[in-house]
Write a protein that holds these residues in place. Structure first.
Motif, PDB file in Angstrom:
ATOM      1  N   ASP A  30       0.868  -1.171   0.000  1.00  8.65           N
ATOM      2  CA  ASP A  30       0.000   0.000   0.000  1.00  8.65           C
ATOM      3  C   ASP A  30       0.908   1.226   0.000  1.00  8.65           C
ATOM      4  O   ASP A  30       1.568   1.518   1.000  1.00  8.65           O
ATOM      5  N   LEU A  31       0.945   1.951  -1.109  1.00  6.41           N
ATOM      6  CA  LEU A  31       1.929   3.025  -1.251  1.00  6.41           C
ATOM      7  C   LEU A  31       1.697   4.182  -0.283  1.00  6.41           C
ATOM      8  O   LEU A  31       2.623   4.934   0.017  1.00  6.41           O
ATOM      9  N   ARG A  32       0.494   4.269   0.211  1.00  2.00           N
ATOM     10  CA  ARG A  32       0.256   5.329   1.201  1.00  2.00           C
ATOM     11  C   ARG A  32       1.067   5.101   2.477  1.00  2.00           C
ATOM     12  O   ARG A  32       1.298   6.012   3.242  1.00  2.00           O
ATOM     13  N   GLU A  33       1.482   3.845   2.670  1.00  2.00           N
ATOM     14  CA  GLU A  33       2.305   3.523   3.847  1.00  2.00           C
ATOM     15  C   GLU A  33       3.789   3.765   3.582  1.00  2.00           C
ATOM     16  O   GLU A  33       4.609   3.617   4.485  1.00  2.00           O
ATOM     17  N   LEU A  34       4.130   4.117   2.345  1.00  2.00           N
ATOM     18  CA  LEU A  34       5.543   4.222   1.981  1.00  2.00           C
ATOM     19  C   LEU A  34       5.947   5.642   1.608  1.00  2.00           C
ATOM     20  O   LEU A  34       6.977   5.847   0.958  1.00  2.00           O
ATOM     21  N   VAL A  35       5.155   6.622   1.967  1.00  2.00           N
ATOM     22  CA  VAL A  35       5.535   8.007   1.727  1.00  2.00           C
ATOM     23  C   VAL A  35       5.026   8.857   2.902  1.00  2.00           C
ATOM     24  O   VAL A  35       3.934   8.611   3.432  1.00  2.00           O
ATOM     25  N   GLY A  36       5.874   9.792   3.353  1.00  2.00           N
ATOM     26  CA  GLY A  36       5.445  10.721   4.388  1.00  2.00           C
ATOM     27  C   GLY A  36       5.462  10.170   5.795  1.00  2.00           C
ATOM     28  O   GLY A  36       4.852  10.765   6.690  1.00  2.00           O
ATOM     29  N   HIS A  37       6.129   9.045   5.997  1.00  2.94           N
ATOM     30  CA  HIS A  37       6.201   8.468   7.337  1.00  2.94           C
ATOM     31  C   HIS A  37       7.640   8.446   7.838  1.00  2.94           C
ATOM     32  O   HIS A  37       8.577   8.762   7.121  1.00  2.94           O
ATOM     33  N   GLU A  38       7.790   8.066   9.100  1.00  2.00           N
ATOM     34  CA  GLU A  38       9.116   7.927   9.706  1.00  2.00           C
ATOM     35  C   GLU A  38       9.802   6.654   9.208  1.00  2.00           C
ATOM     36  O   GLU A  38       9.138   5.681   8.866  1.00  2.00           O
ATOM     37  N   GLN A  39      11.132   6.673   9.258  1.00  2.27           N
ATOM     38  CA  GLN A  39      11.895   5.494   8.827  1.00  2.27           C
ATOM     39  C   GLN A  39      11.509   4.239   9.619  1.00  2.27           C
ATOM     40  O   GLN A  39      11.429   3.137   9.067  1.00  2.27           O
ATOM     41  N   THR A  40      11.246   4.413  10.909  1.00  2.00           N
ATOM     42  CA  THR A  40      10.888   3.236  11.721  1.00  2.00           C
ATOM     43  C   THR A  40       9.577   2.611  11.248  1.00  2.00           C
ATOM     44  O   THR A  40       9.382   1.405  11.365  1.00  2.00           O
ATOM     45  N   GLU A  41       8.710   3.445  10.704  1.00  2.00           N
ATOM     46  CA  GLU A  41       7.449   2.896  10.194  1.00  2.00           C
ATOM     47  C   GLU A  41       7.699   2.083   8.910  1.00  2.00           C
ATOM     48  O   GLU A  41       7.084   1.041   8.689  1.00  2.00           O
ATOM     49  N   TYR A  42       8.608   2.587   8.071  1.00  2.00           N
ATOM     50  CA  TYR A  42       8.962   1.825   6.871  1.00  2.00           C
ATOM     51  C   TYR A  42       9.607   0.500   7.263  1.00  2.00           C
ATOM     52  O   TYR A  42       9.308  -0.555   6.695  1.00  2.00           O
ATOM     53  N   GLU A  43      10.494   0.567   8.243  1.00  2.00           N
ATOM     54  CA  GLU A  43      11.141  -0.673   8.699  1.00  2.00           C
ATOM     55  C   GLU A  43      10.106  -1.691   9.160  1.00  2.00           C
ATOM     56  O   GLU A  43      10.224  -2.887   8.880  1.00  2.00           O
ATOM     57  N   ALA A  44       9.078  -1.180   9.845  1.00  2.00           N
ATOM     58  CA  ALA A  44       8.038  -2.084  10.359  1.00  2.00           C
ATOM     59  C   ALA A  44       7.281  -2.750   9.206  1.00  2.00           C
ATOM     60  O   ALA A  44       6.972  -3.945   9.257  1.00  2.00           O
ATOM     61  N   VAL A  45       6.980  -1.967   8.153  1.00  2.00           N
ATOM     62  CA  VAL A  45       6.240  -2.532   7.013  1.00  2.00           C
ATOM     63  C   VAL A  45       7.023  -3.672   6.373  1.00  2.00           C
ATOM     64  O   VAL A  45       6.478  -4.762   6.098  1.00  2.00           O
ATOM     65  N   PHE A  46       8.332  -3.482   6.164  1.00  2.00           N
ATOM     66  CA  PHE A  46       9.094  -4.537   5.487  1.00  2.00           C
ATOM     67  C   PHE A  46       9.369  -5.710   6.415  1.00  2.00           C
ATOM     68  O   PHE A  46       9.487  -6.847   5.959  1.00  2.00           O
ATOM     69  N   GLU A  47       9.448  -5.433   7.717  1.00  2.00           N
ATOM     70  CA  GLU A  47       9.584  -6.535   8.677  1.00  2.00           C
ATOM     71  C   GLU A  47       8.333  -7.421   8.642  1.00  2.00           C
ATOM     72  O   GLU A  47       8.426  -8.657   8.618  1.00  2.00           O
ATOM     73  N   ILE A  48       7.189  -6.776   8.577  1.00  2.00           N
ATOM     74  CA  ILE A  48       5.919  -7.516   8.502  1.00  2.00           C
ATOM     75  C   ILE A  48       5.848  -8.315   7.208  1.00  2.00           C
ATOM     76  O   ILE A  48       5.385  -9.463   7.174  1.00  2.00           O
ATOM     77  N   CYS A  49       6.329  -7.709   6.139  1.00  2.00           N
ATOM     78  CA  CYS A  49       6.295  -8.381   4.832  1.00  2.00           C
ATOM     79  C   CYS A  49       7.190  -9.626   4.852  1.00  2.00           C
ATOM     80  O   CYS A  49       6.783 -10.704   4.405  1.00  2.00           O
ATOM     81  N   THR A  50       8.400  -9.471   5.374  1.00  2.00           N
ATOM     82  CA  THR A  50       9.312 -10.616   5.425  1.00  2.00           C
ATOM     83  C   THR A  50       8.752 -11.712   6.325  1.00  2.00           C
ATOM     84  O   THR A  50       8.890 -12.905   6.036  1.00  2.00           O
ATOM     85  N   GLU A  51       8.102 -11.288   7.410  1.00  2.00           N
ATOM     86  CA  GLU A  51       7.523 -12.291   8.309  1.00  2.00           C
ATOM     87  C   GLU A  51       6.452 -13.110   7.575  1.00  2.00           C
ATOM     88  O   GLU A  51       6.379 -14.331   7.718  1.00  2.00           O
ATOM     89  N   LEU A  52       5.637 -12.435   6.766  1.00  2.00           N
ATOM     90  CA  LEU A  52       4.622 -13.138   5.983  1.00  2.00           C
ATOM     91  C   LEU A  52       5.267 -14.154   5.038  1.00  2.00           C
ATOM     92  O   LEU A  52       4.867 -15.325   4.979  1.00  2.00           O
ATOM     93  N   MET A  53       6.288 -13.709   4.298  1.00  2.00           N
ATOM     94  CA  MET A  53       6.929 -14.601   3.326  1.00  2.00           C
ATOM     95  C   MET A  53       7.607 -15.781   4.042  1.00  2.00           C
ATOM     96  O   MET A  53       7.612 -16.900   3.547  1.00  2.00           O
ATOM     97  N   THR A  54       8.156 -15.492   5.228  1.00  2.00           N
ATOM     98  CA  THR A  54       8.858 -16.532   5.980  1.00  2.00           C
ATOM     99  C   THR A  54       7.885 -17.548   6.558  1.00  2.00           C
ATOM    100  O   THR A  54       8.161 -18.757   6.586  1.00  2.00           O
ATOM    101  N   VAL A  55       6.729 -17.061   7.006  1.00  2.00           N
ATOM    102  CA  VAL A  55       5.713 -17.986   7.529  1.00  2.00           C
ATOM    103  C   VAL A  55       5.251 -18.943   6.436  1.00  2.00           C
ATOM    104  O   VAL A  55       5.059 -20.139   6.674  1.00  2.00           O
ATOM    105  N   ILE A  56       5.080 -18.437   5.235  1.00  2.00           N
ATOM    106  CA  ILE A  56       4.681 -19.306   4.118  1.00  2.00           C
ATOM    107  C   ILE A  56       5.694 -20.442   3.941  1.00  2.00           C
ATOM    108  O   ILE A  56       5.335 -21.591   3.711  1.00  2.00           O
ATOM    109  N   ARG A  57       6.980 -20.093   4.074  1.00  2.00           N
ATOM    110  CA  ARG A  57       8.028 -21.103   3.869  1.00  2.00           C
ATOM    111  C   ARG A  57       8.156 -22.061   5.050  1.00  2.00           C
ATOM    112  O   ARG A  57       8.584 -23.200   4.884  1.00  2.00           O
ATOM    113  N   THR A  58       7.770 -21.605   6.217  1.00  2.00           N
ATOM    114  CA  THR A  58       8.070 -22.405   7.406  1.00  2.00           C
ATOM    115  C   THR A  58       6.863 -23.102   8.028  1.00  2.00           C
ATOM    116  O   THR A  58       7.051 -23.933   8.913  1.00  2.00           O
TER     117      THR A  58
END
Lengths: 257, 257, 257
Positions: B66-94
């Motif tokens: 969701d691009l609205r989550e990737l503009v105008g926010h703090e870096q820590t918020e961006y980090e959280a979005v990609f952490e959540i994304c990786t967790e999703l992909m990792t759960v699928i694998r594990t």
């Protein structure tokens, strides 16, 4: 007594090893795997052998492990079976000569692993390949080691999770098979491929095969450093000197190995 | 309130999870990714679930973050979005169960990553796949992690550098998709694939899926050593004993898991 | 004196570097490799250059190393040749701009390596690719480093062990080539591909190309962690902010790089 592995004439530089237990669908019993490993090692030590072909008698190339060895035994016996299997696959990768699988009929489970573990493979149009361990509750994990290094990841997963066979054509498109030909051309095609390779310098092929499998496990920078040293080592060999000079002189090279 | 992820009936052993935000082109907002991760984990903990399918409502499978989550926010918020994304992909694998993507319409950016991260994928003929981050100045680096492990390197680079979509047929040839079928056969084909896998022993599939992703990261010798230990472990399981005995007795096995 | 490497006009953002020693079949002599490396580095430092294309004059794309440099010299001279070769291949991978090979005719040995080392490649229908070192007693080990990272393992082995050429179509199916077109469309197709990439933000492409080659050497978990940090870094760039905002505003982005 019938031999489990039959060695054919090697007059043309190609040692043909035939799996010869068709009544048992060429199951890879511990006895057969040990015999095949020894036959490969023995052929490899013959200075006249430049290429090794593995083929099979009977309607099935190989149905994989002998399941009678995988039920009702001690864990140490199971460990021994898989140790023997890995040794066979490792010998194929580490002998000096290229090893070509000539596949017809079914190649399943460790039989499919055997094809994947060979340097090259030729298949007849009727050939089928499967890792059907899920059908008997025994996931084809070790066949998957070889198959997943030959074909794309999702294709390997599909074979392993469904157990369903893929055709020779699918196997070729996926990278498990180099060439697919009509059954009546299988032997001559494989032999022509072997002769093509046998016409090269033995020490060149030996050096190159070994280097290939070593560099592919490295990161790119390390692989290049290693590869550079191998190119220089190769240039110090008598056959490289002869081959390059022959090329510059526009004549055919005479290999010493 | 509409659920972002809809869980369908699992009576046949298959949990179907449907991305359900068509108005937002099933964008992988942090909220939706967390919901999908939880839905997968929850389905996985249900002993009746043997396979998980991820599909989507609306014309688009998923348009990625969701691009609205990737503009105008703090870096820590961006980090959280990609952490959540990786967790999703990792759960699928594990997770223990295989996860199949059932793809129609567009799967782009992290939506394409989601397909690549699944164990298997089935696509309708109309499906398209792209990693178009370059169009918005945000290279699809994390989608590339999954895509470059599914398809050949130059194909991954082409998708990433141009951002242009590839067809379902190209995706199949490249290894991103296992099967391509007409749109009207998408659901039934995916369900048949799921049922094929669901008919196997759960503990066998669990052990095998886990071992596959572990061995593929190792060098070949280490992968064989690890694989051997997994084969022996597998032979100690009740379903392997039953499956092998049933095969030798020429009867159907009865899985306990 | 004729230049070994000709740089064409870069007015459209694409620097075209032409191998220009057709009388020597564009052999990759140390001199030519150094010139090409410098030409790539020089083009890369030009802020107007967003994509680099490597093509060739004459009927042969490149016949590989200059064999006169590989016989009758000291070992240290051989070491220097392969060091220069690896530096060329490494520069292609590490410059900021994508590098596209535009291939017609023959690309053999280190010439085939050059194609495999480029980020992308376009070939004319007449193009052929080979690693024929076995014919001269010098296994194509370093070309194999690049080729085995582009195509499936058995296909790489077949090329290396037989030395026989594969067609452009086979190269495309194997993953060595991105697109195959009639000879008369080769230039325009490559230029269109280059322009497509040149229309993106330079800093986005730079960040993404670098990250791609780093993550592909890592295990999946490490690749995701690294990829996440790169996504966040990318979001901090001015072009990502502009690109995402432009997308949300439904207008075309204006790149600053």
């Amino acid at each position: 007594m019938n031999e489990l592995i039959v060695l054919s004439d090697v007059s043309d530089g190609t040692a043909v090893l035939t799996l010869n237990n068709p009544a048992r669908r060429n199951a890879l019993s511990a006895e057969l795997m040990v015999a095949l490993t020894h036959a490969i090692e023995s052929a490899s030590e013959n200075p006249g052998v430049r290429v090794i072909v593995i083929r099979a008698n009977g309607p099935v190339f190989s149905a994989g492990h002998d399941l009678r060895e995988l039920v009702g035994h001690e864990q140490t016996e199971y460990e021994a079976v898989f140790e023997i299997c890995t040794e066979l696959m490792t010998v194929i990768r580490t002998v000096d000569q290229p090893v070509i699988a000539e596949v017809h009929g079914l190649a399943t489970a460790a039989g499919c692993q055997l094809v994947a573990a060979c340097d090259l493979s030729v298949a007849s149009e009727d050939a089928k390949f499967a890792t059907p361990g899920v059908n008997i509750g025994l996931f084809c994990t070790t066949p998957g080691v070889a198959v997943s290094r030959a074909v794309p990841r999702k294709k390997a997963m599909e074979m392993l999770l469904t157990g369903e066979p893929i055709s020779a054509g699918e196997a070729e498109r996926a990278g498990l098979v180099n060439r697919v030909v009509p059954a009546e051309e299988l032997e001559v095609t494989t032999r022509a491929l072997a002769e093509r390779i046998a016409s090269s310098s033995g020490e060149t092929i030996k050096l190159g095969k070994d280097a290939f499998y070593r560099q592919i496990e490295m990161d790119t920078d390390a692989a290049y450093r290693f590869g550079q040293s191998k190119m220089v080592e190769n240039l110090g060999k008598v056959d490289a000197k002869e081959g390059i000079q022959a090329f510059l002189d526009k004549r055919k090279p005479k290999w010493s190995t």
